[in-house]
Design an enzyme around this catalytic site. Sequence first.
Site, PDB file in Angstrom:
ATOM      1  N   ARG A   1      -3.452 -10.145   4.991  1.00  0.00           N
ATOM      2  CA  ARG A   1      -3.698 -10.109   3.390  1.00  0.00           C
ATOM      3  C   ARG A   1      -2.817  -9.585   2.757  1.00  0.00           C
ATOM      4  NH1 ARG A   1      -5.868  -7.373  -0.937  1.00  0.00           N
ATOM      5  NH2 ARG A   1      -6.865  -7.902  -2.006  1.00  0.00           N
TER       6      ARG A   1
ATOM      7  N   LYS B   1       0.958  -1.898  -0.040  1.00  0.00           N
ATOM      8  CA  LYS B   1       0.115   0.154  -0.210  1.00  0.00           C
ATOM      9  C   LYS B   1       0.971   1.629   0.161  1.00  0.00           C
ATOM     10  CE  LYS B   1      -4.227  -2.188   1.273  1.00  0.00           C
ATOM     11  NZ  LYS B   1      -5.621  -2.684   2.158  1.00  0.00           N
TER      12      LYS B   1
HETATM   13  N1  HH2 Z   1      -7.519  -4.626   0.564  1.00  0.00           N
HETATM   14  C1  HH2 Z   1      -7.753  -4.465  -0.792  1.00  0.00           C
HETATM   15  C2  HH2 Z   1      -8.474  -5.305  -1.466  1.00  0.00           C
HETATM   16  N2  HH2 Z   1      -9.582  -5.893  -0.603  1.00  0.00           N
HETATM   17  N3  HH2 Z   1      -9.608  -6.560   2.095  1.00  0.00           N
HETATM   18  C3  HH2 Z   1      -9.787  -7.031   2.848  1.00  0.00           C
HETATM   19  N4  HH2 Z   1     -10.203  -7.110   3.641  1.00  0.00           N
HETATM   20  N5  HH2 Z   1      -9.114  -5.501   2.987  1.00  0.00           N
HETATM   21  C4  HH2 Z   1      -7.640  -4.853   2.595  1.00  0.00           C
HETATM   22  O1  HH2 Z   1      -7.370  -4.024   3.468  1.00  0.00           O
HETATM   23  C5  HH2 Z   1      -7.776  -4.870   1.236  1.00  0.00           C
HETATM   24  C6  HH2 Z   1      -8.775  -5.790   1.010  1.00  0.00           C
HETATM   25  C7  HH2 Z   1      -6.374  -3.468  -2.148  1.00  0.00           C
HETATM   26  O2  HH2 Z   1      -5.303  -3.811  -2.780  1.00  0.00           O
HETATM   27  P1  HH2 Z   1      -5.851  -5.119  -3.544  1.00  0.00           P
HETATM   28  O3  HH2 Z   1      -6.516  -5.801  -3.967  1.00  0.00           O
HETATM   29  O4  HH2 Z   1      -3.909  -5.261  -4.034  1.00  0.00           O
HETATM   30  O5  HH2 Z   1      -6.368  -3.801  -4.820  1.00  0.00           O
HETATM   31  P2  HH2 Z   1      -7.420  -3.366  -5.988  1.00  0.00           P
HETATM   32  O6  HH2 Z   1      -8.652  -2.756  -4.766  1.00  0.00           O
HETATM   33  O7  HH2 Z   1      -6.717  -1.713  -6.887  1.00  0.00           O
HETATM   34  O8  HH2 Z   1      -7.293  -4.656  -6.439  1.00  0.00           O
END
Ligand code: HH2
Length: 293
Positions: free
Chosen positions: A257, A222
């Site tokens: 995660r 992040k």
């Molecule tokens: N962060 C992201 C997505 N989903 N779910 C939970 N429970 N907690 C988190 O901190 C969280 C999440 C963001 O990361 P990422 O999936 O890599 O990115 P994007 O939302 O751009 O697909």
Amino acid sequence: MAGIWRTRRGDILLTRPLVMGVVNTTPDSFSDGGRHLSAAAAIAHGRSLVAAGADIVDVGGESTRPGAEPVDAEEELRRLLPVVEALVAEGVLVSVDTMKPQVAAAGLTAGAAIVNDVGGLSDATMRRVVAEHGAGVVVMHMRGTPRTMQDDPRYDDVVSEIADFLTDRCEAAVAAGVDPDAIVVDPGIGFGKTIEHNLTILRDLRRLAPVGRPILVGVSRKKFLGDLTGVDRPEDRDVSSAVAAGLAVAAGASVVRVHDVAKSLEAAQVAWAIVRGDAAEWTPLALQGVDRR
Ligand code: HH2
């Protein structure tokens, strides 16, 4: 750490922290967008996360990065359903990262065990879907929507406001018929928070204990990590991600995660051994109870 996480595929015994690996089937996710666009690439990535030691694979079809454009349910399903189906068929414990009840329901019907709702079960239909399928659920705190959440977020006391929010959402979920043991809560690092908010949450994670449910933390790649280290590209932030994941485990997180499972798993194992005060083996994931498919 104690207790269980009741999922659609059985109860996970929380005798050690769990590592949830991320598969984004999106063109626009902030760190891996476009990498796993074809189902075959996403499935292969999911397999590689399991080989690296992931306990759960979280499959997402819509980016939640700040400013992301929403996609409709059909498109989200087109992206993620074949991936969920294939990984489930290989015995992988799958969660579906979605804010949409239709997507959650289809993912659960395809064999997913858990719904990861960054919308924090704000939608009554989502609460009903989770309850009816006997699914596990991650209830995450977010301020606003992905499109607006980073517009000058303010809190008087960020940790207690998140604790109150999560307590309310857990109560609403239970009122809708969700088993309390099915719920894991998440402070939502980076979702409507400044760098100082993120650091305070991670430092004071134990103040979320009164919510009464295990805690999931998602710090992986992040922006605040890049702000601290000067590492620009999200995919180059796996060392800082692993450090933050290890510290989250030391501060009481039950689930982390992550994108780079191998590095964060090592960090979690070391942090856990230090916190426990012994070098007992990292036990294989234990599932007990009824498969609710
Ligand atoms: N962060 C992201 C997505 N989903 N779910 C939970 N429970 N907690 C988190 O901190 C969280 C999440 C963001 O990361 P990422 O999936 O890599 O990115 P994007 O939302 O751009 O697909």
